[in-house]
Every structure is written in C-alpha cells, then in structure tokens.
Design a protein around this motif. Structure first.
Motif, PDB file in Angstrom:
ATOM      1  N   ASN A  39     -10.340   0.052   5.524  1.00 16.46           N
ATOM      2  CA  ASN A  39      -9.930  -1.225   6.115  1.00 16.46           C
ATOM      3  C   ASN A  39      -8.425  -1.272   6.363  1.00 16.46           C
ATOM      4  OD1 ASN A  39     -12.577  -2.124   6.002  1.00 16.46           O
ATOM      5  ND2 ASN A  39     -12.303  -3.199   4.060  1.00 16.46           N
ATOM      6  N   MET A 285      -9.235  -4.321  -0.918  1.00 17.64           N
ATOM      7  CA  MET A 285      -9.090  -4.795   0.463  1.00 17.64           C
ATOM      8  C   MET A 285     -10.416  -4.586   1.193  1.00 17.64           C
ATOM      9  SD  MET A 285      -5.941  -5.944   0.838  1.00 17.64           S
ATOM     10  CE  MET A 285      -4.958  -5.628   2.307  1.00 17.64           C
ATOM     11  N   PRO A 292      -6.918 -10.931   0.541  1.00 20.05           N
ATOM     12  CA  PRO A 292      -7.005 -11.299   1.964  1.00 20.05           C
ATOM     13  C   PRO A 292      -7.533 -12.712   2.195  1.00 20.05           C
ATOM     14  CG  PRO A 292      -7.823  -9.074   1.637  1.00 20.05           C
ATOM     15  CD  PRO A 292      -7.633  -9.669   0.259  1.00 20.05           C
ATOM     16  N   ARG A 296      -5.317 -15.591   4.162  1.00 14.85           N
ATOM     17  CA  ARG A 296      -5.804 -16.321   5.333  1.00 14.85           C
ATOM     18  C   ARG A 296      -5.605 -17.818   5.189  1.00 14.85           C
ATOM     19  NH1 ARG A 296     -10.052 -12.533   5.290  1.00 14.85           N
ATOM     20  NH2 ARG A 296     -11.454 -13.985   4.215  1.00 14.85           N
ATOM     21  N   PHE A 302      -5.582 -10.292   8.239  1.00 15.15           N
ATOM     22  CA  PHE A 302      -5.651  -9.039   7.486  1.00 15.15           C
ATOM     23  C   PHE A 302      -4.643  -8.007   7.991  1.00 15.15           C
ATOM     24  CE2 PHE A 302      -7.375  -4.901   6.273  1.00 15.15           C
ATOM     25  CZ  PHE A 302      -7.672  -5.114   4.932  1.00 15.15           C
ATOM     26  N   CYS A 306      -1.473  -6.376   5.745  1.00 15.49           N
ATOM     27  CA  CYS A 306      -1.213  -4.947   5.537  1.00 15.49           C
ATOM     28  C   CYS A 306       0.186  -4.573   6.015  1.00 15.49           C
ATOM     29  CB  CYS A 306      -2.270  -4.116   6.258  1.00 15.49           C
ATOM     30  SG  CYS A 306      -3.935  -4.281   5.567  1.00 15.49           S
TER      31      CYS A 306
END
Length: 327
Positions: A39, A285, A292, A296, A302, A306
């Motif tokens: 991810n 993650m 995450p 949000r 996301f 990162c």
C-alpha cells in the motif's frame, strides 16, 4: 478539539531520490507488513516518488552497500527480522541512511512492553498493573497476585501475536503451553474493563482518537486484520475527554523516546480512567489500519500521509534547498 492538518513542505518528488520501502522480513508479522508495504509503495509511486520494494533487512543492507537507495520508508513490523526493535535503526544510523519512524532508543524501548510500562510508571503515567514473566516463571502464582481477569502476551511482539485472554484459571493452560515453547519474556497485565482507543501520532501532533468496537468479545488478530464488522469511531471521544486522551498519548510517546510517527493504544477503565497499553512505532498501513483512518478525519488522504511520513527523513538543509528551488 480540532487538529490542524500538516501540509507537505514541497511538491517535487525528486527531492527524495531513490526510496526503499522496507517490508516483509522474518518476524511473526510478516504478512501484515507485506500488505502495508504494498500500500505504501503504491501511494509513493502515485505521487511520482522513485520507490522500490525491498523484502527484509539483509536485502536492504546489501542494496545500501551498493548505494542503490538514498532513504528508507520502514514498514517492517515486529522484532527478530522486523524493523521495530532498534536493530534496523542502528544499522541505518551506522550507514548514515535516513529512515522513517523512531530512532534506536525509541524503537528498542517501545518494542519491549515491560520496559515501556516501567518508563511510564517512572513518569507518573497511568498503565495497568502487571507481572513480568521470565521463562519458566510460575504463571498461576502471577495470576493470583494480580487477580483475574488478565491478559498474557509476549513482551516483544505485536499484532496480537501470542495474546491470551484469561478469565478463569483454566484459561491459563493454553498460555502455559505457549510459554513453554516461547524463548522470550511474557507480560501478564490486569485486564482493563472498559473502552478501547488508539491515538495516532505524527510529529508533535496527536491525531483524533479512534474508539475500537469489535463485534466479538475483544480486539484480536481476526478483528484487526480480517473482520469487516469491527467498528471504528473517530473521533472516539468529545470535548475535554478527547483533549485528555490525545495529550496523554503524546506524553507517552515522548516519554518512550519515540519520534516521527506512531500509534499509542489506550484503554478507558470504568474505575481508573485512561490507561496506557502500548506503542507501535511502525503502524500498519493496511485497509484495516488505524493511523490512516485518523488522518482522514483531519483531511489527510493516504497518499499524502505517506508523503508526509517520508518528508521526516529529509534534513533541514535538504528542505531549505528544495524551498529555494520552488521559489
């Protein structure tokens, strides 16, 4: 309580150079790490970053000796081949390679739940009473000393690996069988009767808390990574209560010498109030992961999360030079 969302310092992905996304490894949390790593890798590449998957510490060290990467996004989980116990951090410090997450001390300390709790207690921070179980220790005597119910878990594992919920003395049979084959120390901790929360940490910012409501009796491995019926309420609290849990989580994170980003797990006991449980210095993650979700809540998607985590690997001079070029 409203947290201000941090903003990227610049937009040019070239400033990061070639990035190793370190995942997998040989710890008990390998599969979770691989999913997290994929991810993160996709998110960084979507933003134009020259990112590459690297499986495990030996492969990373070989690549760094060949100078193939300029920095590391560490998404290994666990110890003994995972990237959260300070071993990886020490190697990267020796090689002069910047990396995400906490340094040697914060990583090593927070990987050890017993020592983390000892530090918290010395700082006057609340955490459930516990017994340290060395190999061969009398688990039943420890349970009698603490009083049931309790949890038994390895001091240096994560992702609910080897965790036993002890409601009656007969439940100790399985925990004792596990202990007989496990080389490390175990932690026996008084069970908190109440609500479960987690608080993501990013730099000096505590993200909105998340209240975790599993469909089953407790938040085990299945509820964390497989089940789709676990509820995540964010923010988990309101008003002064939300301010208090974020403040406590940030104090706990700093007391354990952690930095960069991470996650602090907290319970709210019906009698004793907030109780610190543990720190995760390389949070998951995956699609079920909690940092995450909290990010949000304050407007950080996301990919941006990162990017921001990776930005912390840049020295001040690099950031300043990038800002000059941008101007």
């Amino acid at each position: 309580m409203t947290a201000a969302a941090p903003q990227p310092r610049f937009q040019d992905p070239a400033v990061f150079g070639r990035v190793a996304v370190l995942m997998g490894g040989t710890s008990a949390e390998r599969e979770v790490s691989l999913e997290s790593g994929r991810n993160v890798l996709d998110a960084l590449r979507a933003r134009g970053i020259d990112a590459h998957a690297v499986d495990g510490i030996p492969a990373l060290i070989a690549a760094l000796m060949d100078k193939r990467y300029e920095r590391v996004f560490n998404i290994l989980h666990g110890n003994r081949g995972g990237g959260e116990d300070g071993v990886l951090q020490g190697a990267l410090e020796a090689l002069g390679v910047p990396y995400t997450g906490s340094g040697v001390l914060g990583s090593a300390l927070s990987m050890d739940k017993i020592r983390t709790k000892q530090v918290w207690m010395s700082e006057g921070l609340p955490t459930p009473k516990f017994e340290r179980l060395r190999p061969g220790a009398d688990m039943r005597a420890a349970a009698r000393a603490l009083g049931l119910p309790v949890f038994v878990k390895p001091s240096c594992e994560g992702s609910s690996v080897g965790v036993f919920r002890i409601l009656a003395e007969s439940d100790l049979d399985a925990a004792e069988a596990f202990a007989a084959s496990y080389a490390g120390e175990l932690l026996m901790e008084q069970m908190v009767i109440g609500e479960e929360f987690t608080v993501g940490i990013f730099g000096d910012l505590a993200l909105p808390s998340i209240r975790i409501v599993p469909a089953g009796e407790w938040y085990d491995y299945h509820a964390k990574y497989i089940a789709d019926d676990t509820q995540y309420l964010c923010p988990g609290l309101e008003g002064d209560d939300e301010t208090a849990i974020r403040d406590l989580a940030l104090r706990a994170f700093r007391a354990a010498a952690c930095s960069g980003w991470g996650r602090v797990d907290v319970m709210r006991d019906r009698r004793l109030g907030l109780q610190l449980i543990e720190i995760n210095t390389a949070p998951g993650m995956t699609s079920h992961s909690l940092v995450p979700k909290a990010a949000r809540q304050i407007g950080i998607d996301f990919e941006t999360l990162c990017w921001l985590v990776l930005e912390n690997t840049l020295a001040d001079k690099t950031l300043a030079d990038a800002e000059v070029r941008r101007e």
